[in-house]
Structures are given as C-alpha cells and as structure tokens.
Design a protein around this motif. Sequence first.
Motif, PDB file in Angstrom:
ATOM      1  N   GLU A   1     -41.389 -52.076  -8.675  1.00 17.17           N
ATOM      2  CA  GLU A   1     -42.323 -51.198  -7.976  1.00 17.17           C
ATOM      3  C   GLU A   1     -41.686 -49.881  -7.562  1.00 17.17           C
ATOM      4  OE1 GLU A   1     -44.053 -53.341  -4.770  1.00 17.17           O
ATOM      5  OE2 GLU A   1     -45.008 -54.782  -6.107  1.00 17.17           O
ATOM      6  N   HIS A   2     -40.380 -49.847  -7.466  1.00 16.00           N
ATOM      7  CA  HIS A   2     -39.721 -48.645  -6.971  1.00 16.00           C
ATOM      8  C   HIS A   2     -38.742 -48.065  -7.982  1.00 16.00           C
ATOM      9  CE1 HIS A   2     -41.501 -49.157  -3.052  1.00 16.00           C
ATOM     10  NE2 HIS A   2     -41.192 -50.426  -3.127  1.00 16.00           N
ATOM     11  N   LEU A   3     -39.019 -48.299  -9.258  1.00 13.04           N
ATOM     12  CA  LEU A   3     -38.129 -47.769 -10.286  1.00 13.04           C
ATOM     13  C   LEU A   3     -38.052 -46.257 -10.216  1.00 13.04           C
ATOM     14  CD1 LEU A   3     -36.307 -48.345 -12.702  1.00 13.04           C
ATOM     15  CD2 LEU A   3     -38.306 -48.045 -14.148  1.00 13.04           C
ATOM     16  N   SER A   4     -39.159 -45.610  -9.881  1.00 10.95           N
ATOM     17  CA  SER A   4     -39.134 -44.148  -9.830  1.00 10.95           C
ATOM     18  C   SER A   4     -38.119 -43.656  -8.802  1.00 10.95           C
ATOM     19  CB  SER A   4     -40.517 -43.580  -9.526  1.00 10.95           C
ATOM     20  OG  SER A   4     -40.979 -44.056  -8.284  1.00 10.95           O
ATOM     21  N   ARG A   5     -37.966 -44.385  -7.712  1.00 12.66           N
ATOM     22  CA  ARG A   5     -36.936 -44.009  -6.727  1.00 12.66           C
ATOM     23  C   ARG A   5     -35.546 -44.169  -7.335  1.00 12.66           C
ATOM     24  NH1 ARG A   5     -39.139 -47.174  -1.470  1.00 12.66           N
ATOM     25  NH2 ARG A   5     -41.130 -46.116  -1.372  1.00 12.66           N
ATOM     26  N   GLY A   6     -35.360 -45.253  -8.068  1.00 15.61           N
ATOM     27  CA  GLY A   6     -34.074 -45.465  -8.720  1.00 15.61           C
ATOM     28  C   GLY A   6     -33.772 -44.390  -9.741  1.00 15.61           C
ATOM     29  N   ILE A   7     -34.771 -44.005 -10.515  1.00 13.31           N
ATOM     30  CA  ILE A   7     -34.571 -42.940 -11.502  1.00 13.31           C
ATOM     31  C   ILE A   7     -34.279 -41.627 -10.785  1.00 13.31           C
ATOM     32  CG2 ILE A   7     -35.685 -41.604 -13.337  1.00 13.31           C
ATOM     33  CD1 ILE A   7     -34.793 -44.430 -14.170  1.00 13.31           C
TER      34      ILE A   7
ATOM     35  N   ASP B   1     -24.639 -60.085  -9.379  1.00 14.98           N
ATOM     36  CA  ASP B   1     -23.929 -59.881 -10.643  1.00 14.98           C
ATOM     37  C   ASP B   1     -24.357 -58.625 -11.388  1.00 14.98           C
ATOM     38  OD1 ASP B   1     -22.609 -62.296 -10.213  1.00 14.98           O
ATOM     39  OD2 ASP B   1     -24.189 -63.440 -11.221  1.00 14.98           O
ATOM     40  N   LEU B   2     -25.195 -57.794 -10.774  1.00 14.51           N
ATOM     41  CA  LEU B   2     -25.635 -56.574 -11.448  1.00 14.51           C
ATOM     42  C   LEU B   2     -24.445 -55.657 -11.726  1.00 14.51           C
ATOM     43  CD1 LEU B   2     -28.843 -55.444  -9.522  1.00 14.51           C
ATOM     44  CD2 LEU B   2     -28.720 -56.351 -11.834  1.00 14.51           C
ATOM     45  N   PRO B   3     -24.422 -55.016 -12.904  1.00 13.09           N
ATOM     46  CA  PRO B   3     -23.386 -54.006 -13.146  1.00 13.09           C
ATOM     47  C   PRO B   3     -23.532 -52.883 -12.115  1.00 13.09           C
ATOM     48  CG  PRO B   3     -24.540 -54.543 -15.177  1.00 13.09           C
ATOM     49  CD  PRO B   3     -25.287 -55.207 -14.057  1.00 13.09           C
ATOM     50  N   GLU B   4     -22.443 -52.258 -11.796  1.00 17.59           N
ATOM     51  CA  GLU B   4     -22.438 -51.215 -10.760  1.00 17.59           C
ATOM     52  C   GLU B   4     -23.477 -50.130 -11.026  1.00 17.59           C
ATOM     53  OE1 GLU B   4     -21.727 -49.571  -7.247  1.00 17.59           O
ATOM     54  OE2 GLU B   4     -20.868 -51.454  -7.930  1.00 17.59           O
ATOM     55  N   VAL B   5     -23.630 -49.743 -12.284  1.00 16.37           N
ATOM     56  CA  VAL B   5     -24.566 -48.671 -12.588  1.00 16.37           C
ATOM     57  C   VAL B   5     -25.998 -49.065 -12.234  1.00 16.37           C
ATOM     58  CG1 VAL B   5     -24.925 -49.287 -15.022  1.00 16.37           C
ATOM     59  CG2 VAL B   5     -25.112 -46.894 -14.303  1.00 16.37           C
ATOM     60  N   LEU B   6     -26.342 -50.345 -12.331  1.00 17.31           N
ATOM     61  CA  LEU B   6     -27.681 -50.776 -11.933  1.00 17.31           C
ATOM     62  C   LEU B   6     -27.844 -50.815 -10.428  1.00 17.31           C
ATOM     63  CD1 LEU B   6     -28.783 -53.553 -14.440  1.00 17.31           C
ATOM     64  CD2 LEU B   6     -29.386 -51.141 -14.364  1.00 17.31           C
TER      65      LEU B   6
END
Length: 149
Positions: free
Chosen positions: A131-137, A114-119
Amino acid sequence: MSTAIAPSPTVEIASSDGYASIARGTMHGYYRVLFESGPVDAAAFAGFVGITVAESRRWLTEQLRLGLLRLVDPTSGEAAEVYLPGEFAPVLIDGRHSGELDSARRMLAQRADDLPEVLRTLWTESEHPAEHLSRGIARLWARMFAAAR
C-alpha cells in the motif's frame, strides 16, 4: 614506490546505482514479469520485456548483486536461471489491492528480518509495503539523488 589503485565506487555511488536499477525495474514492470514468469534466464527475460539479451543479463546481474534475485542453480554459469523470492514481491510490485500477493505478504511478514538492505530502504515495518510502495520509491529516488551529489 607505491602502486596506485583505481578508486572503487563509494558506497553512496554504488547505492545510487542500485537504486537506479531498482527504479528501472519498477518503472518497466520487470519485477512483475519475474513474479509472473517464475525462473527465467537472460534470454527468456529479454524476450518477455523487449530488451536485448545483453541488457537483460546486465540488469539481472545487478539484481543478483543487490540480493533481490536468487539463482535456481548456482553452478549453471551463463545460462543461469533466476527468480524473484516471493517475500520480496510485495515490496517491489505495486499490488495495492491485489489478492495475488496475499501469500507473498505472509512470507514477508515472517521473513522481514531477512530482507536485503536495499529493500529495507523501500519498506519499513511501520507501513504495509504494497500500500505504501510509492513512499518507498520516493525514498529510493531521494537517496539516489542525494548520493549522486
């Protein structure tokens, strides 16, 4: 005689605006404030993060449009309170080693579809979001700059 319609932003530009708004929120700790404060209106949020009420209203509206925040009461109009859904917190807050996000991580695991597309562009199921937010950013910035070209 045809009537000219002003061009609307392309999907890419609209997306880059969305990514820029998310980047601003992560950089300035806005999502952390929302996570810790619970439901807030634009005036309260402005006071918490040190921006004008107009800036607060603009940023919160962008987040609502992206599906990252929810209204407490959709009928409340200008004084609407918004909140950050718990399952979005592990993606938007860099809480790598923090136990405070454990219940939010469980909610994310249950509701990942159910995550919004942008997420979805910030997190993939193959990596632990906190743990991998930096990759997402990094993906966020890459998409934003690619869309702006």
